[in-house]
Design an enzyme around this catalytic site. Sequence first.
Site, PDB file in Angstrom:
ATOM      1  N   SER A  19       0.859  -1.017  -0.137  1.00 22.55           N
ATOM      2  CA  SER A  19      -0.008   0.183  -0.010  1.00 22.55           C
ATOM      3  C   SER A  19       0.762   1.326   0.034  1.00 22.55           C
ATOM      4  CB  SER A  19      -0.929   0.068   1.329  1.00 22.55           C
ATOM      5  OG  SER A  19      -1.636   1.182   1.437  1.00 22.55           O
ATOM      6  N   LYS A  70     -12.968  -4.274   1.047  1.00 24.43           N
ATOM      7  CA  LYS A  70     -13.867  -3.324   0.577  1.00 24.43           C
ATOM      8  C   LYS A  70     -15.637  -3.932   0.820  1.00 24.43           C
ATOM      9  CE  LYS A  70     -11.029  -0.810  -2.279  1.00 24.43           C
ATOM     10  NZ  LYS A  70     -10.851  -0.049  -3.554  1.00 24.43           N
ATOM     11  N   ASN A  91     -14.328   1.795   0.904  1.00 23.98           N
ATOM     12  CA  ASN A  91     -12.791   2.122   1.296  1.00 23.98           C
ATOM     13  C   ASN A  91     -12.580   2.867   2.235  1.00 23.98           C
ATOM     14  OD1 ASN A  91     -13.476   4.775   0.112  1.00 23.98           O
ATOM     15  ND2 ASN A  91     -11.738   4.471  -1.378  1.00 23.98           N
ATOM     16  N   ASP A 107     -13.716   6.236  -4.300  1.00 21.93           N
ATOM     17  CA  ASP A 107     -12.873   5.761  -5.435  1.00 21.93           C
ATOM     18  C   ASP A 107     -13.795   6.564  -6.422  1.00 21.93           C
ATOM     19  OD1 ASP A 107     -11.341   4.110  -4.420  1.00 21.93           O
ATOM     20  OD2 ASP A 107     -12.209   2.279  -4.491  1.00 21.93           O
ATOM     21  N   GLY A 131     -14.039  -3.734 -18.243  1.00 16.29           N
ATOM     22  CA  GLY A 131     -14.213  -4.358 -16.963  1.00 16.29           C
ATOM     23  C   GLY A 131     -15.291  -4.112 -16.134  1.00 16.29           C
ATOM     24  N   GLY A 134     -14.969  -4.785  -9.138  1.00 19.72           N
ATOM     25  CA  GLY A 134     -15.538  -3.549  -8.212  1.00 19.72           C
ATOM     26  C   GLY A 134     -14.893  -2.152  -8.476  1.00 19.72           C
ATOM     27  N   ILE A 220      -6.507   3.090 -14.810  1.00 26.91           N
ATOM     28  CA  ILE A 220      -6.547   3.050 -13.340  1.00 26.91           C
ATOM     29  C   ILE A 220      -5.415   1.940 -12.585  1.00 26.91           C
ATOM     30  CG2 ILE A 220      -8.913   3.696 -13.130  1.00 26.91           C
ATOM     31  CD1 ILE A 220      -9.480   1.277 -11.683  1.00 26.91           C
ATOM     32  N   TYR A 222      -1.715   1.542 -11.907  1.00 31.42           N
ATOM     33  CA  TYR A 222      -0.799   2.662 -11.845  1.00 31.42           C
ATOM     34  C   TYR A 222       0.842   1.677 -11.384  1.00 31.42           C
ATOM     35  CZ  TYR A 222      -1.589   1.715  -6.919  1.00 31.42           C
ATOM     36  OH  TYR A 222      -1.830   1.103  -5.709  1.00 31.42           O
TER      37      TYR A 222
HETATM   38  P1  ATR Z   1     -11.207  -5.148  -9.156  1.00 32.47           P
HETATM   39  O1  ATR Z   1     -11.874  -4.763  -7.645  1.00 32.47           O
HETATM   40  O2  ATR Z   1     -10.102  -4.504  -9.285  1.00 32.47           O
HETATM   41  O3  ATR Z   1     -12.180  -4.290 -10.011  1.00 32.47           O
HETATM   42  P2  ATR Z   1     -12.059  -7.647  -9.751  1.00 32.47           P
HETATM   43  O4  ATR Z   1     -13.484  -7.352  -8.979  1.00 32.47           O
HETATM   44  O5  ATR Z   1     -11.503  -8.874  -9.386  1.00 32.47           O
HETATM   45  O6  ATR Z   1     -11.101  -6.500  -9.206  1.00 32.47           O
HETATM   46  O7  ATR Z   1     -12.394  -7.461 -11.307  1.00 32.47           O
HETATM   47  C1  ATR Z   1     -11.354  -7.674 -12.378  1.00 32.47           C
HETATM   48  C2  ATR Z   1     -11.574  -7.226 -13.644  1.00 32.47           C
HETATM   49  O8  ATR Z   1     -10.603  -7.619 -14.421  1.00 32.47           O
HETATM   50  C3  ATR Z   1     -12.896  -8.125 -14.110  1.00 32.47           C
HETATM   51  O9  ATR Z   1     -13.638  -7.200 -15.124  1.00 32.47           O
HETATM   52  C4  ATR Z   1     -12.203  -9.228 -15.045  1.00 32.47           C
HETATM   53  O10 ATR Z   1     -13.126  -9.819 -16.083  1.00 32.47           O
HETATM   54  P3  ATR Z   1     -14.133 -10.892 -15.572  1.00 32.47           P
HETATM   55  O11 ATR Z   1     -15.329 -10.247 -15.148  1.00 32.47           O
HETATM   56  O12 ATR Z   1     -14.431 -11.825 -16.972  1.00 32.47           O
HETATM   57  O13 ATR Z   1     -13.431 -11.979 -14.631  1.00 32.47           O
HETATM   58  C5  ATR Z   1     -10.911  -8.495 -15.562  1.00 32.47           C
HETATM   59  N1  ATR Z   1      -9.921  -9.450 -15.902  1.00 32.47           N
HETATM   60  C6  ATR Z   1      -9.106  -9.812 -15.059  1.00 32.47           C
HETATM   61  N2  ATR Z   1      -8.155 -10.922 -16.019  1.00 32.47           N
HETATM   62  C7  ATR Z   1      -8.809 -10.736 -17.101  1.00 32.47           C
HETATM   63  C8  ATR Z   1      -8.233 -11.285 -18.292  1.00 32.47           C
HETATM   64  N3  ATR Z   1      -7.308 -12.157 -18.440  1.00 32.47           N
HETATM   65  N4  ATR Z   1      -8.985 -10.715 -19.524  1.00 32.47           N
HETATM   66  C9  ATR Z   1     -10.013  -9.880 -19.662  1.00 32.47           C
HETATM   67  N5  ATR Z   1     -10.450  -9.406 -18.384  1.00 32.47           N
HETATM   68  C10 ATR Z   1      -9.706  -9.968 -17.184  1.00 32.47           C
END
Ligand code: ATR
Length: 279
Positions: A19, A70, A91, A107, A131, A134, A220, A222
């Site tokens: 963090s 969260k 958060n 956020d 995506g 969350g 987002i 970084y």
């Molecule tokens: P966060 O809280 O950071 O958003 P999350 O809720 O686990 O984390 O969401 C991760 C996102 O990255 C999701 O939209 C996920 O797609 P899926 O809903 O299909 O799982 C996306 N993601 C992770 N790995 C991926 C990959 N290899 N290709 C495409 N999308 C991916």
Amino acid sequence: MISGKAILAGVLGWPVKHSLSPTLHNHWLRQLGIDGAYVPMAVDPANLESVLRALPRMGFAGCNLTIPHKERAFEIVDTRSEIAERIGAVNTIIIQKDGSLHGTNTDAQGFMNNIIKKAPTLNKKKVVVLGAGGAALAVCAALQDAGFEEIVIINRTYEKAEIVARKFGAALRAAQWEAGEAEMEQASLLVNTTSLGMDGQEPLMLPLSHLPLDAVVNDIVYAPLMTDLLKQAKAKGNPIVTGIGMLIEQAVPGFEAWFGKPPPVTASEEALLLKQLRQ
Ligand code: ATR
């Protein structure tokens, strides 16, 4: 100087060692000469509730929550802000005078403040969000509040994109990942909220051939600061916004609530965090 009267806050994560929040908040405390401290707390998810309940008893003013806490914190807190309700995650917790836990989510505000500062002339016609996890919920809430006319959510798992679109209403719609390239047509903003491109993850490989040249591209993620998506956008000539600003902006409301003063957001905060990331 931390005296016996110091105001206390911190961040709960599992793990928490990556963090950047302690560096940022303690930098602001020093800058403003505030008698306070912000500490990292590695809390196993099994202990989250008992730790949160202990914070008021230990005199804490509040805390931040990072992965994976969260959503569970959202269930634990006593009261929630409207934006936390819409996102379904907390958060930031502000401990009230009676010791109750008030949960909010900064956020969305952090995302939008960063975009507005870095791309003030952005038009609000069409945005493509990659995506549906969350982070996407916070970004979509912010885009809806900012009044974007068309918000297209592209996700590997289409059903999750549909759920997010339905949750936020008329301006939002879901599209298949394969349609992502074509959906970028006429967009003024492209935002990556997936974990693709993050250190240790696969790169995000969506061609930007249909994206207008003046569209702003924001990641987002970084770490690294210059993701493959941002490199690709920059090489094409598009304006880019890195993810570090959102991290700083989302920290502002909590700091002000706990420590009583709005913290400064200047280039020096970005430089400080980037230096730590490089280490
Ligand atoms: P966060 O809280 O950071 O958003 P999350 O809720 O686990 O984390 O969401 C991760 C996102 O990255 C999701 O939209 C996920 O797609 P899926 O809903 O299909 O799982 C996306 N993601 C992770 N790995 C991926 C990959 N290899 N290709 C495409 N999308 C991916």
